[in-house]
Design an enzyme around this catalytic site. Structure first.
Site, PDB file in Angstrom:
ATOM      1  N   HIS A  82      45.042  34.009  31.917  1.00  0.00           N
ATOM      2  CA  HIS A  82      43.907  33.096  32.043  1.00  0.00           C
ATOM      3  C   HIS A  82      43.359  32.799  30.656  1.00  0.00           C
ATOM      4  O   HIS A  82      43.756  33.428  29.672  1.00  0.00           O
ATOM      5  CB  HIS A  82      42.808  33.700  32.926  1.00  0.00           C
ATOM      6  CG  HIS A  82      43.110  33.649  34.389  1.00  0.00           C
ATOM      7  ND1 HIS A  82      43.980  34.534  34.997  1.00  0.00           N
ATOM      8  CD2 HIS A  82      42.679  32.816  35.371  1.00  0.00           C
ATOM      9  CE1 HIS A  82      44.063  34.244  36.288  1.00  0.00           C
ATOM     10  NE2 HIS A  82      43.287  33.208  36.535  1.00  0.00           N
ATOM     11  N   LYS A 108      37.704  34.233  30.264  1.00  0.00           N
ATOM     12  CA  LYS A 108      37.632  34.968  31.534  1.00  0.00           C
ATOM     13  C   LYS A 108      37.364  36.440  31.245  1.00  0.00           C
ATOM     14  O   LYS A 108      38.133  37.100  30.536  1.00  0.00           O
ATOM     15  CB  LYS A 108      38.917  34.806  32.338  1.00  0.00           C
ATOM     16  CG  LYS A 108      38.846  35.462  33.721  1.00  0.00           C
ATOM     17  CD  LYS A 108      40.067  35.124  34.556  1.00  0.00           C
ATOM     18  CE  LYS A 108      40.043  35.811  35.922  1.00  0.00           C
ATOM     19  NZ  LYS A 108      38.881  35.404  36.742  1.00  0.00           N
TER      20      LYS A 108
END
EC number: 1.17.1.8
Length: 277
Positions: free
Chosen positions: A132, A136
């Site tokens: 990600h 994140k």
């Protein structure tokens, strides 16, 4: 009649996307947008609340909404099996409310997880690599955790995955006996590879989210489900007709028989399978 929506965590990436989708829809009306400076009481009066905050905050948001009789759509990661079980104990059969928890709003991601669940029964060497964006905070991702848990359930009598050398930190975090490796880096939206190793072969089930627009269909589906939800519903897979059973039931109720294969005079499927290269 439109359904009014309050988005908690509205200034985050997912919060902004959901707010845009709600505002563009004729089914929903955005009546409150909350960030960390606002009071949770600002959401009261909306038909449903959407929680897209942080793992450390999400549980408090959900508990507040449920206590005030609101249905909640949760798009925040970090909802472990234990936390979900506790939530189920609190509201199922006691309060006329519903909580819909969606680890990933991408239909493609849900399909990839379903394929991985099917494959898990046939391989004893399984690992997950998920990536990600650098912003994140939590890892592993909620999608990776749910994928690992569903694969573990699907294995049944085969038992846990026996991954080697898991005492070494570089071997990832074990989730339901399956090693999960998390990447957090610039240039990535969301990507997950589930890698299966067998005798002389490797199978990789991969899903790559290229743009936030991949979440739009799943967000609308989840919003619609949240309107009438009761109890706790986890996963977009619970909302879509993965095996086609709902469509077949609807056809049967309408008196429409599903169309069968066309007989073109060629060999049967079995014969074709035997004779083809």
């Amino acid at each position: 009649m439109t359904t009014t929506v309050a988005v908690v965590g509205a200034t985050g990436r997912m919060g902004q996307l959901i707010s845009q989708i709600v505002e563009a829809s004729t089914e929903f009306e955005l009546v409150a947008s909350l960030d960390s400076k606002d009071e949770l009481s600002d959401m009261l009066g909306a038909d449903i609340a959407v929680d897209v905050t942080l793992p450390a905050v999400s549980q408090g948001v959900v508990e507040y909404a449920v206590a005030h009789g609101m249905n909640v759509l949760v798009g925040t990661s970090g909802w472990t099996g234990e936390r979900i079980t506790e939530l189920e104990r609190r509201i199922t059969g006691k309060l006329a409310v519903g909580v819909v928890i969606i680890p990933n709003f991408s239909v493609g991601s849900v399909l990839a997880t379903s394929f991985a669940q099917m494959a898990a029964r046939f391989y004893d060497s399984i690992e997950i690599v998920e990536a990600h964006g650098a912003s994140k905070i939590d890892s592993p991702s909620g999608t990776a955790v749910r994928t690992a848990e569903l694969m573990s359930q699907a294995r049944g009598a085969r038992g846990p995955v026996q991954a080697p050398h898991t005492d070494q930190r570089a071997r990832g975090q074990q989730v339901a006996s399956i090693p999960v490796h998390s990447l957090r880096m610039q240039g990535v939206v969301a990507k997950q590879d589930v890698v299966f190793g067998g005798n002389g072969e490797v199978l990789t089930i991969s899903h790559d989210t290229l743009a936030p627009s991949a979440y739009e269909a799943g967000i609308l589906l989840a919003l619609r489900a949240t309107r009438t939800a009761r109890g706790v519903v986890v996963g977009l897979d619970r909302l879509i007709d993965l095996d086609g059973s709902r469509e077949r039931a609807a056809q049967a109720a309408a008196g429409d028989a599903p169309s069968g294969p066309v007989d073109d005079g060629g060999p049967s499927g079995q014969a074709a399978t035997v004779t083809s290269a």
